[in-house]
Write an enzyme that holds these catalytic residues in place. Sequence first.
Site, PDB file in Angstrom:
ATOM      1  N   CYS A  81      -4.973 -25.477  21.879  1.00  0.00           N
ATOM      2  CA  CYS A  81      -4.111 -24.365  22.193  1.00  0.00           C
ATOM      3  C   CYS A  81      -3.278 -24.041  20.953  1.00  0.00           C
ATOM      4  O   CYS A  81      -2.731 -24.939  20.321  1.00  0.00           O
ATOM      5  CB  CYS A  81      -3.148 -24.603  23.349  1.00  0.00           C
ATOM      6  SG  CYS A  81      -3.974 -24.904  24.907  1.00  0.00           S
TER       7      CYS A  81
ATOM      8  N   ARG B 251      -7.982 -23.500  17.471  1.00  0.00           N
ATOM      9  CA  ARG B 251      -7.373 -24.531  18.315  1.00  0.00           C
ATOM     10  C   ARG B 251      -7.791 -24.416  19.772  1.00  0.00           C
ATOM     11  O   ARG B 251      -7.446 -25.265  20.601  1.00  0.00           O
ATOM     12  CB  ARG B 251      -5.846 -24.431  18.227  1.00  0.00           C
ATOM     13  CG  ARG B 251      -5.300 -24.601  16.851  1.00  0.00           C
ATOM     14  CD  ARG B 251      -3.811 -24.415  16.840  1.00  0.00           C
ATOM     15  NE  ARG B 251      -3.144 -25.532  17.452  1.00  0.00           N
ATOM     16  CZ  ARG B 251      -2.748 -26.631  16.800  1.00  0.00           C
ATOM     17  NH1 ARG B 251      -2.945 -26.714  15.517  1.00  0.00           N
ATOM     18  NH2 ARG B 251      -2.150 -27.616  17.419  1.00  0.00           N
TER      19      ARG B 251
ATOM     20  N   TRP C 243      -7.151 -23.723  25.050  1.00  0.00           N
ATOM     21  CA  TRP C 243      -8.231 -24.672  25.312  1.00  0.00           C
ATOM     22  C   TRP C 243      -7.859 -25.350  26.622  1.00  0.00           C
ATOM     23  O   TRP C 243      -6.869 -26.071  26.699  1.00  0.00           O
ATOM     24  CB  TRP C 243      -8.337 -25.692  24.174  1.00  0.00           C
ATOM     25  CG  TRP C 243      -9.450 -26.672  24.359  1.00  0.00           C
ATOM     26  CD1 TRP C 243     -10.775 -26.491  24.047  1.00  0.00           C
ATOM     27  CD2 TRP C 243      -9.353 -27.993  24.893  1.00  0.00           C
ATOM     28  NE1 TRP C 243     -11.490 -27.620  24.350  1.00  0.00           N
ATOM     29  CE2 TRP C 243     -10.642 -28.559  24.878  1.00  0.00           C
ATOM     30  CE3 TRP C 243      -8.298 -28.764  25.378  1.00  0.00           C
ATOM     31  CZ2 TRP C 243     -10.919 -29.842  25.321  1.00  0.00           C
ATOM     32  CZ3 TRP C 243      -8.567 -30.058  25.837  1.00  0.00           C
ATOM     33  CH2 TRP C 243      -9.863 -30.584  25.802  1.00  0.00           C
TER      34      TRP C 243
ATOM     35  N   ASN D 240       1.604 -25.622  24.536  1.00  0.00           N
ATOM     36  CA  ASN D 240       0.508 -26.447  24.040  1.00  0.00           C
ATOM     37  C   ASN D 240       0.824 -27.887  24.397  1.00  0.00           C
ATOM     38  O   ASN D 240       1.903 -28.383  24.062  1.00  0.00           O
ATOM     39  CB  ASN D 240       0.384 -26.302  22.519  1.00  0.00           C
ATOM     40  CG  ASN D 240      -0.581 -27.315  21.917  1.00  0.00           C
ATOM     41  OD1 ASN D 240      -1.546 -27.722  22.562  1.00  0.00           O
ATOM     42  ND2 ASN D 240      -0.321 -27.721  20.688  1.00  0.00           N
ATOM     43  N   GLY D 241      -0.101 -28.551  25.079  1.00  0.00           N
ATOM     44  CA  GLY D 241       0.113 -29.953  25.446  1.00  0.00           C
ATOM     45  C   GLY D 241      -0.164 -30.148  26.921  1.00  0.00           C
ATOM     46  O   GLY D 241      -0.870 -29.343  27.548  1.00  0.00           O
TER      47      GLY D 241
ATOM     48  N   GLU E  64     -22.875 -39.169  12.364  1.00  0.00           N
ATOM     49  CA  GLU E  64     -22.321 -37.865  12.008  1.00  0.00           C
ATOM     50  C   GLU E  64     -23.371 -36.764  12.194  1.00  0.00           C
ATOM     51  O   GLU E  64     -23.062 -35.678  12.678  1.00  0.00           O
ATOM     52  CB  GLU E  64     -21.782 -37.906  10.567  1.00  0.00           C
ATOM     53  CG  GLU E  64     -21.156 -36.628  10.065  1.00  0.00           C
ATOM     54  CD  GLU E  64     -20.008 -36.086  10.927  1.00  0.00           C
ATOM     55  OE1 GLU E  64     -19.520 -36.781  11.816  1.00  0.00           O
ATOM     56  OE2 GLU E  64     -19.631 -34.915  10.715  1.00  0.00           O
TER      57      GLU E  64
ATOM     58  N   LYS F 160     -22.925 -33.668  14.821  1.00  0.00           N
ATOM     59  CA  LYS F 160     -23.030 -32.260  14.406  1.00  0.00           C
ATOM     60  C   LYS F 160     -24.007 -31.527  15.316  1.00  0.00           C
ATOM     61  O   LYS F 160     -23.738 -30.439  15.798  1.00  0.00           O
ATOM     62  CB  LYS F 160     -23.527 -32.120  12.961  1.00  0.00           C
ATOM     63  CG  LYS F 160     -22.577 -32.426  11.827  1.00  0.00           C
ATOM     64  CD  LYS F 160     -21.388 -31.528  11.732  1.00  0.00           C
ATOM     65  CE  LYS F 160     -20.306 -31.968  12.642  1.00  0.00           C
ATOM     66  NZ  LYS F 160     -19.166 -32.651  12.240  1.00  0.00           N
TER      67      LYS F 160
ATOM     68  N   GLU G 103     -22.690 -31.077  19.024  1.00  0.00           N
ATOM     69  CA  GLU G 103     -21.535 -30.202  19.255  1.00  0.00           C
ATOM     70  C   GLU G 103     -21.853 -28.725  19.067  1.00  0.00           C
ATOM     71  O   GLU G 103     -21.268 -27.890  19.744  1.00  0.00           O
ATOM     72  CB  GLU G 103     -20.296 -30.637  18.452  1.00  0.00           C
ATOM     73  CG  GLU G 103     -20.371 -30.575  16.954  1.00  0.00           C
ATOM     74  CD  GLU G 103     -19.089 -31.130  16.275  1.00  0.00           C
ATOM     75  OE1 GLU G 103     -19.202 -31.639  15.152  1.00  0.00           O
ATOM     76  OE2 GLU G 103     -18.008 -31.035  16.859  1.00  0.00           O
TER      77      GLU G 103
ATOM     78  N   HIS H 244     -34.088 -52.450  21.978  1.00  0.00           N
ATOM     79  CA  HIS H 244     -33.360 -53.074  23.081  1.00  0.00           C
ATOM     80  C   HIS H 244     -32.987 -52.063  24.166  1.00  0.00           C
ATOM     81  O   HIS H 244     -31.982 -52.239  24.847  1.00  0.00           O
ATOM     82  CB  HIS H 244     -32.114 -53.787  22.543  1.00  0.00           C
ATOM     83  CG  HIS H 244     -32.450 -54.870  21.569  1.00  0.00           C
ATOM     84  ND1 HIS H 244     -33.126 -56.008  21.930  1.00  0.00           N
ATOM     85  CD2 HIS H 244     -32.267 -54.964  20.224  1.00  0.00           C
ATOM     86  CE1 HIS H 244     -33.318 -56.773  20.866  1.00  0.00           C
ATOM     87  NE2 HIS H 244     -32.806 -56.149  19.811  1.00  0.00           N
TER      88      HIS H 244
ATOM     89  N   LYS I  32     -10.971 -27.182  17.413  1.00  0.00           N
ATOM     90  CA  LYS I  32     -10.940 -27.881  16.127  1.00  0.00           C
ATOM     91  C   LYS I  32      -9.835 -28.923  16.065  1.00  0.00           C
ATOM     92  O   LYS I  32     -10.001 -29.965  15.462  1.00  0.00           O
ATOM     93  CB  LYS I  32     -10.755 -26.857  14.998  1.00  0.00           C
ATOM     94  CG  LYS I  32     -10.764 -27.499  13.637  1.00  0.00           C
ATOM     95  CD  LYS I  32     -11.568 -26.726  12.657  1.00  0.00           C
ATOM     96  CE  LYS I  32     -11.826 -27.513  11.391  1.00  0.00           C
ATOM     97  NZ  LYS I  32     -12.990 -28.403  11.488  1.00  0.00           N
TER      98      LYS I  32
END
Length: 591
Positions: free
Chosen positions: A2, A26, A72, A98-99, A469, A473, A476, A492, A586
Amino acid sequence: MCGIFGMTGVGAVAGTLKALKLLEYRGYDSAGIAARREGRIDICKTEGRVAKLEELVCSLKETDVAIGHTRWATHGAVCTANAHPFLSQNGKFAIVHNGIIENYLELKKKLGDDVHFTSQTDSETAAHLLERNYQGNVLDAVLHTARQLKGSFAIVITTVYDEKLYAIKSKSPLIAGISQKGACFCSDIRCVSHWATSVAVTPDNTVAELSSDGVRFFDFSGNPLSVPFFAPEKAEAYESVEGDFMLKEIREIPARLRIAKEGYVRSGGLHLSAEEARRLKRIYLIGCGTAYNSGLQVAAVARQWLNLDIFSVIASEFIYDNYIADGRSLFFFISQSGETADTVRAAERVTKSGGLTYAVTNTSESSLTFVCKRTTNIYAGAEYAVASTKAYNCQLQTLTLLLLDLGRMRGSVSDALYMEIFGGMNFLPEAIGDIIDNSRILINLAETIKDCSAVFYIGRTADYPTACEGSLKLKEISYLHSEAYPAGELKHGTLALMDPAVAVVAISTCDALRDKMASSITEVTSRGARVISVSPDVFTDATPVILPKIHPALAGIVSVVPLQLLAYYVAKALGRDVDKPRNLAKSVTVE
Ligand code: G6P
């Protein structure tokens, strides 16, 4: 998560809209603006992106006080009703938040049935509390409300009662900025640094009041606080790009690595005393997402030459675990934004228990840098795509330099080894530039991968974090199912999933483990899976993506680049919104 903004000054609606565009990374589920004018507050909000808000916002007349939000979702579905700003029932207060207000259900109950909520959010509670607490003095109402809230929050408030803006801040980031043209509150320092001549980082548990006389800060009991203002470092101007930010940011990696190395040298390296370095027992590398992977990668590399225990830990796990965090433990908190709530909370925990704390970040004035004793900038430059790319490469290089310096101080890294690795960094930009210039093979491979049921990434030792990584990528931004495994672990359990609809990306940069990787590749191809190898070597039955030969300590900085590009091209082939993937943001400022 947010983005919140509020400003006073001529053209506040247009200014707020402009800020929301910068803050959109955000969160981009919904967006809205409230415009305060004499006697009333008008709101325009919508589900969807800021671009959609821009089409609608002409319904708001220009004014001198406005607040805005880009969301968000945490509490309540993604819809216009749950978009911010929220009005109090009498329409006299409007807020953006925000929060997470953790005690919102309890507060809602206290407000009683007379208060009609228009949304399913926790945030709306704050607007109704302000109305309930107002007894003729806005600041008192804000302070009273602040004392009632629990959780993490940065809230910006406008009211019909005066032309000021108010803010409440606990844990979530909040910057105050002043310029010739006006003043503002904002979630992000980069977003205000273009125009503010002076900024302040609002401390935790603070109420702020912004008027034509400047900004005043108070603790929640109403005692004045002195908060320093400083001239912000000018952030690069936000430019729109042709195409996607993600591709632009990958293309910037070579130049950014050069800048980052110079910047590190200029900064004087690791600022640790000889005594602190000598007494060390252990190192922790802590972060989330890509930042965590960079710690994982560098730990695997540095273990070869630092005679210390090195642990890479996910920040949200670290907070609730019982790791030793005394004066003989060195902590690197890695965060591109410097605002990730889990990482900041973990750093706060360590600061209390006496560990040596470093922020390794792309944002030198952030919540994380305020908590940590020392800061090292990674100099990646502004990163807008939600999927982090160039920051990862710069994190790897900077952390390698920090740990090399530490090794030298402790005598475990010889001058010769230091020079080999330090000098080897000069070859990175060209090696990466070549991979980027020869992306055709990756574009073709993306076409074959896009229809797979799953994509596994495998590697051993320092190649395993690269696999993590690469897999992160891909998932997402393409939404394909993907996992990373240490190659030896496949047998395994995960081998049960291999079939012709599965692709495996095998990363192999370590000569000594080449034959082991060859066996892992045979294990999966014999179960029908197709394999892409990312290596200086060629493997039977695998489609090769050839890497240049690089010093083993630096191989991860290069080998991740084809994986970043592959993820990008798969996502493009699937028609995804590469820069703003679904459900993500982000900067994740909630725990
Ligand atoms: C979010 C982003 C990731 C990022 C992670 C940590 O999940 O989408 O790209 O790696 O946060 O962010 P930080 O700013 O702490 O590096």
